[in-house]
Design a protein around this motif. Structure first.
Motif, PDB file in Angstrom:
ATOM      1  N   GLY A   1       6.627  48.576  27.842  1.00  0.00           N
ATOM      2  CA  GLY A   1       7.066  48.349  26.468  1.00  0.00           C
ATOM      3  C   GLY A   1       8.234  49.197  26.025  1.00  0.00           C
ATOM      4  O   GLY A   1       8.604  49.169  24.839  1.00  0.00           O
ATOM      5  N   GLY A   2       8.846  49.957  26.931  1.00  0.00           N
ATOM      6  CA  GLY A   2       9.984  50.788  26.573  1.00  0.00           C
ATOM      7  C   GLY A   2      11.310  50.061  26.726  1.00  0.00           C
ATOM      8  O   GLY A   2      11.369  48.929  27.208  1.00  0.00           O
ATOM      9  N   LEU A   3      12.371  50.724  26.292  1.00  0.00           N
ATOM     10  CA  LEU A   3      13.727  50.219  26.445  1.00  0.00           C
ATOM     11  C   LEU A   3      14.531  51.195  27.294  1.00  0.00           C
ATOM     12  O   LEU A   3      14.327  52.412  27.210  1.00  0.00           O
ATOM     13  CB  LEU A   3      14.406  50.049  25.082  1.00  0.00           C
ATOM     14  CG  LEU A   3      13.807  49.001  24.134  1.00  0.00           C
ATOM     15  CD1 LEU A   3      14.579  48.981  22.822  1.00  0.00           C
ATOM     16  CD2 LEU A   3      13.818  47.619  24.773  1.00  0.00           C
ATOM     17  N   ILE A   4      15.471  50.659  28.072  1.00  0.00           N
ATOM     18  CA  ILE A   4      16.285  51.495  28.940  1.00  0.00           C
ATOM     19  C   ILE A   4      17.684  50.907  29.022  1.00  0.00           C
ATOM     20  O   ILE A   4      17.863  49.693  29.060  1.00  0.00           O
ATOM     21  CB  ILE A   4      15.629  51.628  30.336  1.00  0.00           C
ATOM     22  CG1 ILE A   4      16.374  52.641  31.206  1.00  0.00           C
ATOM     23  CG2 ILE A   4      15.478  50.285  31.006  1.00  0.00           C
ATOM     24  CD1 ILE A   4      15.599  53.027  32.469  1.00  0.00           C
TER      25      ILE A   4
ATOM     26  N   THR B   1      10.883  54.925  23.981  1.00  0.00           N
ATOM     27  CA  THR B   1      10.224  53.956  23.121  1.00  0.00           C
ATOM     28  C   THR B   1      11.315  53.214  22.345  1.00  0.00           C
ATOM     29  O   THR B   1      12.425  53.727  22.172  1.00  0.00           O
ATOM     30  CB  THR B   1       9.289  54.660  22.134  1.00  0.00           C
ATOM     31  OG1 THR B   1      10.085  55.454  21.240  1.00  0.00           O
ATOM     32  CG2 THR B   1       8.306  55.566  22.852  1.00  0.00           C
ATOM     33  N   PRO B   2      11.055  52.003  21.880  1.00  0.00           N
ATOM     34  CA  PRO B   2      12.114  51.242  21.209  1.00  0.00           C
ATOM     35  C   PRO B   2      12.786  51.978  20.055  1.00  0.00           C
ATOM     36  O   PRO B   2      14.011  51.985  19.947  1.00  0.00           O
ATOM     37  CB  PRO B   2      11.382  49.981  20.728  1.00  0.00           C
ATOM     38  CG  PRO B   2      10.311  49.784  21.761  1.00  0.00           C
ATOM     39  CD  PRO B   2       9.837  51.177  22.099  1.00  0.00           C
TER      40      PRO B   2
ATOM     41  N   GLN C   1      16.791  53.534  20.126  1.00  0.00           N
ATOM     42  CA  GLN C   1      17.812  53.187  19.139  1.00  0.00           C
ATOM     43  C   GLN C   1      18.394  54.428  18.477  1.00  0.00           C
ATOM     44  O   GLN C   1      19.620  54.549  18.304  1.00  0.00           O
ATOM     45  CB  GLN C   1      17.211  52.255  18.083  1.00  0.00           C
ATOM     46  CG  GLN C   1      18.208  51.763  17.047  1.00  0.00           C
ATOM     47  CD  GLN C   1      17.553  50.838  16.031  1.00  0.00           C
ATOM     48  OE1 GLN C   1      16.368  50.968  15.725  1.00  0.00           O
ATOM     49  NE2 GLN C   1      18.324  49.901  15.509  1.00  0.00           N
ATOM     50  N   GLU C   2      17.550  55.388  18.123  1.00  0.00           N
ATOM     51  CA  GLU C   2      18.014  56.585  17.432  1.00  0.00           C
ATOM     52  C   GLU C   2      18.877  57.458  18.343  1.00  0.00           C
ATOM     53  O   GLU C   2      19.888  58.018  17.913  1.00  0.00           O
ATOM     54  CB  GLU C   2      16.817  57.377  16.905  1.00  0.00           C
ATOM     55  CG  GLU C   2      16.091  56.677  15.764  1.00  0.00           C
ATOM     56  CD  GLU C   2      14.868  57.451  15.297  1.00  0.00           C
ATOM     57  OE1 GLU C   2      14.195  58.052  16.144  1.00  0.00           O
ATOM     58  OE2 GLU C   2      14.598  57.441  14.094  1.00  0.00           O
TER      59      GLU C   2
END
Length: 268
Positions: free
Chosen positions: A220-223, A247-248, A252-253
């Motif tokens: 469920g993570g983003l890379i 984590t998503p 983004q941050e």
């Protein structure tokens, strides 16, 4: 070959790699320094690589091969599938006698990782994933967790990544920094919810990242790379422009705070 079948093969190979590596004592294993500051290699790395380079291509003769400890060639570029292997990720840690090193094994199909294993034999941790099949640690499903704000995030990164030159406004955002010597293990710890993010701003070898890329995404993570681009594997020069894995919300941050014109750095 279905990704689930490739995962079975990688799992068997990772366990066999662990059996070989554990026959060596890191501090007493013969060790050499690679040219051009590429770090150490030990006789354990080479023994594991020799086994994998024999086992895996025999099982999938139409797959290409990319490994940190094998001489690279262009043959892999014409293959739909390629093995991307780091026989021991965290060799310096292994050589020092630490337990925090990993075998990192992946299969990429047309640039996308579809099966992956990260195995830490001395910690009895086996992370696995196949495309669309979820991510697991020792057979149990894992998923990322998200903090309420970046200031509460636990981020695995080396101290040089906090240098002002990499961040908009000339200062890194506030978060809780930790470090682990294996890039693959850092990615796995984000995937299992132990940490919020993993950040490396230097150019990174594909074999350090490939397995963790899929495990994190399936959890469920983003890379992405530091320039916000999705990661693509089996490149002619197998280097990525840094890695931001999180984590998503934290992903983004962090990307908002990074200066896209900031330089890469030599440390991890």
């Amino acid at each position: 070959m279905p990704a689930a079948e490739d995962l079975k093969l990688l799992t068997l190979a990772a366990k066999a790699a662990g059996d070989i590596a554990l026959k060596y004592s890191g501090p007493t294993a013969q060790r050499w320094d690679k040219p051009d500051g590429q770090g150490p290699v030990t006789e354990a790395d080479l023994a594991v690589n020799a086994m994998l380079e024999d086992m895996l291509p025999k099982a999938r003769p139409d797959y290409g091969w990319l490994s940190e400890e094998s001489e690279d060639n262009e043959a892999r570029l014409g293959k739909d599938h390629v093995f991307i292997i780091d026989p021991i990720d965290g060799t310096r840690s292994f050589a020092e006698g630490s337990a925090t090193w990993a075998h990192s094994l992946a299969v990429a199909k047309r640039g996308e990782v579809t099966a992956a294993v990260i195995y830490l034999p001395q910690r009895d941790l086996l992370y696995t994933a196949s495309k669309g099949g979820g991510a697991f640690c020792n057979g149990r499903p894992i998923s990322v967790t998200s903090p309420a704000a970046l200031s509460a995030a636990k981020v695995l990164t080396a101290k040089p990544n906090l240098d002002a030159q990499h961040w908009l406004g000339g200062a890194a955002p506030t978060f809780q920094r930790s470090y682990r010597p294996s890039l693959a293990y850092r990615l796995a710890r984000v995937a299992d919810g132990g940490y919020s993010a993993m950040l490396t701003l230097r150019r990174s070898w594909e074999w350090d990242i490939a397995a963790g890329d899929l495990i994190l995404r399936e959890a469920g993570g983003l890379i992405s790379d530091r320039l916000k681009a999705p990661l693509q594997f089996n490149n002619p020069t197998p280097l990525l422009e840094g890695v931001v894995a999180a984590t998503p919300t934290t992903h983004q941050e962090l990307l908002k705070a990074l200066d896209p014109k900031g330089p890469g750095i030599p440390g991890q």
